[in-house]
Design a protein around this motif. Structure first.
Motif, PDB file in Angstrom:
ATOM      1  N   HIS A 127      39.951  29.356  32.890  1.00 27.49           N
ATOM      2  CA  HIS A 127      38.587  29.802  33.038  1.00 27.49           C
ATOM      3  C   HIS A 127      38.158  29.664  34.272  1.00 27.49           C
ATOM      4  CE1 HIS A 127      34.066  29.310  32.445  1.00 27.49           C
ATOM      5  NE2 HIS A 127      34.324  29.881  31.225  1.00 27.49           N
ATOM      6  N   ARG A 128      38.441  29.183  35.256  1.00 25.38           N
ATOM      7  CA  ARG A 128      38.178  29.235  36.720  1.00 25.38           C
ATOM      8  C   ARG A 128      38.715  30.546  37.320  1.00 25.38           C
ATOM      9  NH1 ARG A 128      36.889  24.577  39.649  1.00 25.38           N
ATOM     10  NH2 ARG A 128      37.066  26.017  41.388  1.00 25.38           N
ATOM     11  N   TYR A 129      39.951  31.032  36.694  1.00 25.05           N
ATOM     12  CA  TYR A 129      40.541  32.130  37.222  1.00 25.05           C
ATOM     13  C   TYR A 129      39.746  33.315  36.912  1.00 25.05           C
ATOM     14  CZ  TYR A 129      44.298  35.611  37.807  1.00 25.05           C
ATOM     15  OH  TYR A 129      44.951  36.713  37.939  1.00 25.05           O
ATOM     16  N   MET A 130      39.388  33.144  35.706  1.00 29.02           N
ATOM     17  CA  MET A 130      38.759  34.598  35.115  1.00 29.02           C
ATOM     18  C   MET A 130      37.233  34.666  35.838  1.00 29.02           C
ATOM     19  SD  MET A 130      37.805  36.004  31.379  1.00 29.02           S
ATOM     20  CE  MET A 130      36.888  34.441  30.618  1.00 29.02           C
ATOM     21  N   LYS A 131      36.760  33.400  36.198  1.00 26.79           N
ATOM     22  CA  LYS A 131      35.347  33.274  36.923  1.00 26.79           C
ATOM     23  C   LYS A 131      35.498  33.981  38.389  1.00 26.79           C
ATOM     24  CE  LYS A 131      30.809  32.520  37.386  1.00 26.79           C
ATOM     25  NZ  LYS A 131      30.713  30.904  37.271  1.00 26.79           N
ATOM     26  N   ARG A 132      36.657  33.510  38.842  1.00 29.00           N
ATOM     27  CA  ARG A 132      37.009  33.947  40.110  1.00 29.00           C
ATOM     28  C   ARG A 132      37.141  35.513  40.333  1.00 29.00           C
ATOM     29  NH1 ARG A 132      42.300  32.161  43.925  1.00 29.00           N
ATOM     30  NH2 ARG A 132      41.965  33.420  45.735  1.00 29.00           N
ATOM     31  N   ILE A 133      37.942  36.164  39.191  1.00 32.69           N
ATOM     32  CA  ILE A 133      37.928  37.626  39.141  1.00 32.69           C
ATOM     33  C   ILE A 133      36.575  38.088  39.014  1.00 32.69           C
ATOM     34  CG2 ILE A 133      38.922  39.579  37.896  1.00 32.69           C
ATOM     35  CD1 ILE A 133      41.112  37.638  37.030  1.00 32.69           C
ATOM     36  N   TYR A 134      35.556  37.589  38.239  1.00 33.14           N
ATOM     37  CA  TYR A 134      34.239  38.122  37.895  1.00 33.14           C
ATOM     38  C   TYR A 134      33.491  38.047  39.298  1.00 33.14           C
ATOM     39  CZ  TYR A 134      29.419  37.715  37.143  1.00 33.14           C
ATOM     40  OH  TYR A 134      28.079  37.662  37.214  1.00 33.14           O
ATOM     41  N   ASN A 135      33.702  36.877  40.150  1.00 31.83           N
ATOM     42  CA  ASN A 135      32.764  37.064  41.071  1.00 31.83           C
ATOM     43  C   ASN A 135      33.448  37.945  42.299  1.00 31.83           C
ATOM     44  OD1 ASN A 135      31.338  34.871  40.447  1.00 31.83           O
ATOM     45  ND2 ASN A 135      32.714  33.133  41.088  1.00 31.83           N
ATOM     46  N   TYR A 136      34.513  38.228  42.214  1.00 29.82           N
ATOM     47  CA  TYR A 136      35.383  39.247  43.200  1.00 29.82           C
ATOM     48  C   TYR A 136      34.559  40.700  42.870  1.00 29.82           C
ATOM     49  CZ  TYR A 136      38.456  42.505  45.293  1.00 29.82           C
ATOM     50  OH  TYR A 136      38.996  43.455  46.135  1.00 29.82           O
ATOM     51  N   SER A 137      34.663  41.171  41.365  1.00 25.42           N
ATOM     52  CA  SER A 137      33.892  42.163  40.976  1.00 25.42           C
ATOM     53  C   SER A 137      32.586  42.109  41.114  1.00 25.42           C
ATOM     54  CB  SER A 137      34.170  42.310  39.396  1.00 25.42           C
ATOM     55  OG  SER A 137      33.784  43.367  38.854  1.00 25.42           O
ATOM     56  N   LYS A 138      31.856  41.035  40.961  1.00 21.77           N
ATOM     57  CA  LYS A 138      30.323  41.105  41.339  1.00 21.77           C
ATOM     58  C   LYS A 138      30.032  41.465  42.582  1.00 21.77           C
ATOM     59  CE  LYS A 138      26.395  39.772  39.820  1.00 21.77           C
ATOM     60  NZ  LYS A 138      25.259  40.366  38.919  1.00 21.77           N
ATOM     61  N   ALA A 139      30.967  41.022  43.674  1.00 20.44           N
ATOM     62  CA  ALA A 139      30.621  41.120  45.139  1.00 20.44           C
ATOM     63  C   ALA A 139      31.042  42.256  45.618  1.00 20.44           C
ATOM     64  CB  ALA A 139      31.828  39.977  45.821  1.00 20.44           C
ATOM     65  N   LYS A 140      31.648  43.326  44.856  1.00 17.04           N
ATOM     66  CA  LYS A 140      32.153  44.760  45.125  1.00 17.04           C
ATOM     67  C   LYS A 140      30.914  45.386  44.940  1.00 17.04           C
ATOM     68  CE  LYS A 140      35.937  46.368  43.878  1.00 17.04           C
ATOM     69  NZ  LYS A 140      36.987  47.090  43.178  1.00 17.04           N
ATOM     70  N   ASP A 141      30.092  44.908  43.791  1.00 19.40           N
ATOM     71  CA  ASP A 141      28.884  45.866  43.311  1.00 19.40           C
ATOM     72  C   ASP A 141      29.092  47.214  42.906  1.00 19.40           C
ATOM     73  OD1 ASP A 141      26.198  45.822  42.596  1.00 19.40           O
ATOM     74  OD2 ASP A 141      25.468  46.417  44.694  1.00 19.40           O
ATOM     75  N   ALA A 142      30.182  47.333  42.315  1.00 16.65           N
ATOM     76  CA  ALA A 142      30.628  48.967  42.074  1.00 16.65           C
ATOM     77  C   ALA A 142      30.560  49.351  40.665  1.00 16.65           C
ATOM     78  CB  ALA A 142      32.207  49.097  42.508  1.00 16.65           C
ATOM     79  N   ASN A 143      30.110  48.326  39.567  1.00 13.84           N
ATOM     80  CA  ASN A 143      29.857  48.674  38.423  1.00 13.84           C
ATOM     81  C   ASN A 143      28.506  49.006  38.037  1.00 13.84           C
ATOM     82  OD1 ASN A 143      28.074  46.312  36.972  1.00 13.84           O
ATOM     83  ND2 ASN A 143      29.413  45.345  38.309  1.00 13.84           N
ATOM     84  N   PHE A 144      28.423  49.834  36.858  1.00  8.73           N
ATOM     85  CA  PHE A 144      26.915  50.402  36.528  1.00  8.73           C
ATOM     86  C   PHE A 144      26.148  49.587  35.812  1.00  8.73           C
ATOM     87  CE2 PHE A 144      29.754  51.163  33.064  1.00  8.73           C
ATOM     88  CZ  PHE A 144      29.100  51.204  32.085  1.00  8.73           C
TER      89      PHE A 144
END
Length: 265
Positions: free
Chosen positions: A85-102
């Motif tokens: 779960h921590r690993y998935m949260k880490r991936i999410y935080n990386y995606s959130k930081a990129k701010d590239a989703n719509f």
């Protein structure tokens, strides 16, 4: 479905909201209550690990000869350990930081619902639409390829798709894993400003097959649109190339047989 279990095929249609198309094998005996939450049990690709989707009816799909529904995924249970779960949260935080989703208000709960649907490989297609005297192409992975129908989900910001009208004809093609970089240089992943890349023909060297379709219905939502098409004809372009699929990297933790999986960078 009243406590009974039914087999079905599941296809992801949209990211926001998280919508899936469910097609039941029995056309007569699967009533669905639009106010009830249902459970869909799935397994991780090449693994015995199971995940649970909790869904509610969103729309009854009017597809001749099929018992098909569009459901919204309202929650998931991925059964992850604390570290996973921590690993998935880490991936999410990386995606959130990129701010590239719509997706506005892109929460971790929303991300979990999307990742759960990537537990099964998702096939990548190339859409080719006539624009004036040329074709424009863009890749997508939100698709329900059925025998007589082909349903796809596309962002509303895609001007090429937005130009499509009822009865318009266009092409949807299976892409080749060997042409991964060329495929993703088209559409929003490329450097061009518009959501499509122009050419005079379908790029057959990037494809395994191509399906000619006619648009018969559109379901327009705030951020994405579902395009319902009828299949006109299908042509095989190559039997030697391998079809391109996506699998979220989280699920590689659970693979029990990786002999048939190759990653592309």
């Amino acid at each position: 479905m009243s406590g009974k279990s039914n087999t079905c095929k599941v296809y992801q249609m949209l990211y926001n909201p998280v919508l899936i198309m469910v097609v039941f094998s029995d056309i007569e005996k699967v009533p669905v209550n639009q106010h009830q939450v249902y459970q869909i049990k799935s397994t991780v690709f090449n693994s015995s690990k199971s995940i649970m989707l909790y869904v509610k009816q969103y729309h009854r799909a009017d597809l001749e000869g099929l018992n098909a529904f569009i459901f919204e995924v309202v929650d998931v249970n991925t059964g992850l350990s604390f570290l996973q779960h921590r690993y998935m949260k880490r991936i999410y935080n990386y995606s959130k930081a990129k701010d590239a989703n719509f997706i506005d208000d892109f929460t971790f709960e929303h991300y979990q619902r999307i990742v759960a649907l990537f537990a099964q490989p998702k096939k990548v297609f190339l859409v080719s639409v006539t624009d004036g005297t040329a074709l424009k192409h863009f890749p997508i992975d939100l698709c329900a390829p059925l025998e007589k129908f082909f349903i796809i989900g596309v962002r509303n910001s895609n001007k090429v798709a937005a130009s499509l009208r009822i009865n318009d004809e266009f092409y949807i093609s299976s892409t080749a894993a060997e042409a991964y970089h060329q495929v993703y240089n088209l559409g929003k992943f490329g450097k061009q400003k518009d959501a499509g890349n122009r050419s005079d023909k379908i790029p057959s060297e990037l494809l395994c097959d191509t399906v000619k379709v006619k648009l018969i219905d559109k379901i327009v939502l705030d951020y994405q649109t579902i395009f319902v098409t009828a299949v006109i004809e299908k042509n095989i372009l190559s039997t030697e190339l391998h079809e391109l699929y996506h699998l979220h990297k989280l699920w590689f933790l659970f693979l029990e047989n990786q002999t048939n999986i190759e990653t592309v960078q």
